[in-house]
Design a protein around this motif. Structure first.
Motif, PDB file in Angstrom:
ATOM      1  N   ASP A 146      -2.630   5.378  -0.843  1.00 36.46           N
ATOM      2  CA  ASP A 146      -3.543   4.380  -1.273  1.00 36.46           C
ATOM      3  C   ASP A 146      -4.424   4.281   0.079  1.00 36.46           C
ATOM      4  O   ASP A 146      -3.950   4.411   1.178  1.00 36.46           O
ATOM      5  N   LYS A 147      -5.911   3.867  -0.176  1.00 33.41           N
ATOM      6  CA  LYS A 147      -6.762   3.660   1.072  1.00 33.41           C
ATOM      7  C   LYS A 147      -7.107   1.962   1.140  1.00 33.41           C
ATOM      8  O   LYS A 147      -8.078   1.789   0.254  1.00 33.41           O
ATOM      9  N   PRO A 148      -6.890   1.637   1.956  1.00 35.67           N
ATOM     10  CA  PRO A 148      -7.269   0.036   2.263  1.00 35.67           C
ATOM     11  C   PRO A 148      -8.826   0.063   2.413  1.00 35.67           C
ATOM     12  O   PRO A 148      -9.473   0.902   3.104  1.00 35.67           O
ATOM     13  N   LYS A 149      -9.428  -1.041   2.217  1.00 32.92           N
ATOM     14  CA  LYS A 149     -10.758  -1.245   2.531  1.00 32.92           C
ATOM     15  C   LYS A 149     -10.961  -1.142   4.003  1.00 32.92           C
ATOM     16  O   LYS A 149     -10.101  -1.547   4.827  1.00 32.92           O
ATOM     17  N   PHE A 150     -12.283  -0.639   4.495  1.00 34.85           N
ATOM     18  CA  PHE A 150     -12.334  -0.207   5.828  1.00 34.85           C
ATOM     19  C   PHE A 150     -12.180  -1.263   6.807  1.00 34.85           C
ATOM     20  O   PHE A 150     -11.593  -1.071   7.859  1.00 34.85           O
TER      21      PHE A 150
ATOM     22  N   TYR B 256       0.900  -1.225   0.018  1.00 36.90           N
ATOM     23  CA  TYR B 256      -0.057   0.163  -0.197  1.00 36.90           C
ATOM     24  C   TYR B 256       0.840   1.165  -0.045  1.00 36.90           C
ATOM     25  O   TYR B 256       1.831   1.453   0.723  1.00 36.90           O
TER      26      TYR B 256
ATOM     27  N   SER C  43       0.251   3.402   3.648  1.00 33.63           N
ATOM     28  CA  SER C  43      -0.644   4.167   3.702  1.00 33.63           C
ATOM     29  C   SER C  43      -0.833   5.155   4.782  1.00 33.63           C
ATOM     30  O   SER C  43      -0.991   4.831   6.144  1.00 33.63           O
TER      31      SER C  43
ATOM     32  N   GLN D 256     -10.198  -3.556   6.528  1.00 35.26           N
ATOM     33  CA  GLN D 256      -8.556  -3.819   6.895  1.00 35.26           C
ATOM     34  C   GLN D 256      -8.180  -2.844   7.415  1.00 35.26           C
ATOM     35  O   GLN D 256      -6.964  -2.788   8.156  1.00 35.26           O
TER      36      GLN D 256
END
Length: 463
Positions: free
Chosen positions: A9-13, A5, A347, A15
């Protein structure tokens, strides 16, 4: 090293929450250790709140482009103790903590203004890779003793400081090694999420082993097996089950400091300024080292973008904000940088979520109790990897440095030996840390020898 990441980048909530908890665990021990060392009824949960607020302030100043968490600074411990020593009351001491953080923050602001107009080229000239690399390595190496002491935190030592092999030592070692093994295996061989959250899995594995030993110890009456201290949980119900069992407002520094205004004297401000201002210059050097290290990890020069002036302002104002709530000036954390390096998750959304969680969790009594109950040996297993990565990151910086040249060889040697040897100097109430001393001597050595090397190169060109 390819990042999983990147900064934006923005990981899914779901995660994102898990990654944030991992960052929180990485910085937790050190953040709450500072108020514990300073004492004077300072609140660990308030320090955690202050670290979260300080990190959010830092992210705002750096335009959410620098993935690092700010936690309680160990460099200011002596200054914080001086604030209480020079106070006529506990409340004035708390007021002194805030005044000191403001003084230190203003030093950062002044340096940031200079950097804004003078640029960062002079920084790169003063601190080339041959200087900054060994210094970053020292940051990790200087923490090695703390990691090993945590590994053996439940065992006795002899008069020479060596750990005496006993039941408690073996129990500590087993818990630490299980944690270390799980962290490394998940990081190297793990798939998908396991590779991204090795610290959470490692800490839970170490905690489970520690819990097994503790249960056996309670059943058999063997104190040497009592690895986990359940006192933080018992405190939740000491006065019966109520709202405070689940939620409690931290003891914010400013609430006590307000009561100290009536005892305020300008001479006290001078005492605080002398204790805090010089340390701010020392921490400035570590600030650059951390950001240089982080820059190599994310492959983007943070001193150029968002800019050293912004990172300094974020660090300085973040320290003030952190001290207002928790009493502790903040600083960028090597543990956070190490976590980014190992998990390859840079991230900023993760760091910001960590800061928000730190603020929220400081009110949740059971979670704070759980964090307080994590055995030192378990955190020691984690810290071996975190601090090791910081040290190796510094060594990687000097890979491209030509150590066949004596000017480079001597510069790196001076830094490493002075730092590892512990060349710390106390001037009154101000302590110049071994890392700062090593960096200063390294800069002077490099400047002295590089001029001669440049003159030699000019002579060759003339021929």
């Amino acid at each position: 090293m390819k990042l999983i990441y990147n900064v934006k980048d923005k990981p899914k909530f779901p995660q994102l929450i898990v990654f944030a908890i991992q960052q929180l665990l990485a910085i937790m021990a050190a953040t709450i250790a500072v108020p514990a060392i300073v004492g004077n009824d300072m609140s660990a949960s308030a320090a955690l709140f202050g670290a979260g607020v300080g990190t959010i302030v830092y992210q705002l100043f750096t335009k959410f482009r620098s993935p690092v968490f700010l936690g309680s600074s160990f460099a200011f411990i002596g200054s914080m103790l001086a604030a209480f020593a020079g106070a006529t009351s506990m409340a004035l001491g708390y007021l002194g903590l805030i005044i000191g953080a403001v003084v230190a923050g203003l030093v950062y602001v002044i340096i940031a203004i200079v950097v804004k107009f003078a640029g960062v080229k002079w920084i790169n000239k003063l601190m080339p890779p041959v200087v900054i690399g060994p210094t970053v390595a020292l940051i990790g190496l200087s923490l090695a003793g703390a990691a090993i002491n945590d590994v053996f935190s439940y065992g006795p030592q002899d008069s020479n400081g060596a750990f005496v092999m006993s039941t408690s030592i073996w129990v500590s070692l087993i818990c630490a090694l299980v944690t270390l093994a799980v962290v490394t295996i998940c990081s190297v061989y793990g798939k998908k999420m396991a590779k991204l959250i090795p610290f959470i899995i490692g800490i839970l594995a170490g905690y489970a082993v520690a819990l097994i030993f503790t249960v056996i110890g309670i059943a058999t009456g063997n104190d040497a097996l009592l690895v986990i201290d359940f006192a933080p949980f018992k405190a939740l119900v000491a006065d019966g089950v109520g709202i405070k069992t689940f939620l409690a407002i931290p003891d914010f520094t400013f609430l006590t400091a307000i009561k100290g205004v009536k005892d305020f004297e300008w001479s006290y401000v001078a005492t605080i300024a002398v204790a805090y201002a010089p340390v701010a210059f020392v921490v400035f050097a570590e600030h650059i080292a951390d950001h240089k290290n982080l820059s190599t990890i994310i492959e983007a020069d943070l001193l150029e973008e968002p800019g050293l002036h912004r990172t300094l302002l974020g660090d300085g104002v973040g320290s003030i904000a952190g001290a207002i709530f928790g009493g502790c000036p903040n600083t960028t954390y090597g543990e956070s940088v190490g976590c980014v390096a190992i998990t390859r998750n840079a991230s900023v959304a993760t760091i910001t979520t960590t800061a928000i969680l730190a603020v929220l969790i400081s009110f949740v009594s059971p979670f704070v109790a759980f964090l307080d109950s994590i055995p030192g040996c378990v955190m020691g297993g984690v810290c071996v990897t975190l601090y090791g990565f910081i040290a190796v990151s510094g060594l990687k910086m000097i890979q491209k440095v030509d150590l066949e040249k004596h000017e480079n060889l001597f510069t790196a040697s001076v830094i490493l030996i002075c730092g590892i040897g512990g060349m710390a100097i106390a001037i009154g109430k101000v302590t110049i840390t071994a890392i700062a001393c090593a960096l200063i001597l390294g800069i002077l050595t490099n400047l002295m020898l590089s001029k001669k090397a440049k003159a030699a190169d000019d002579d060759k060109d003339a021929e």
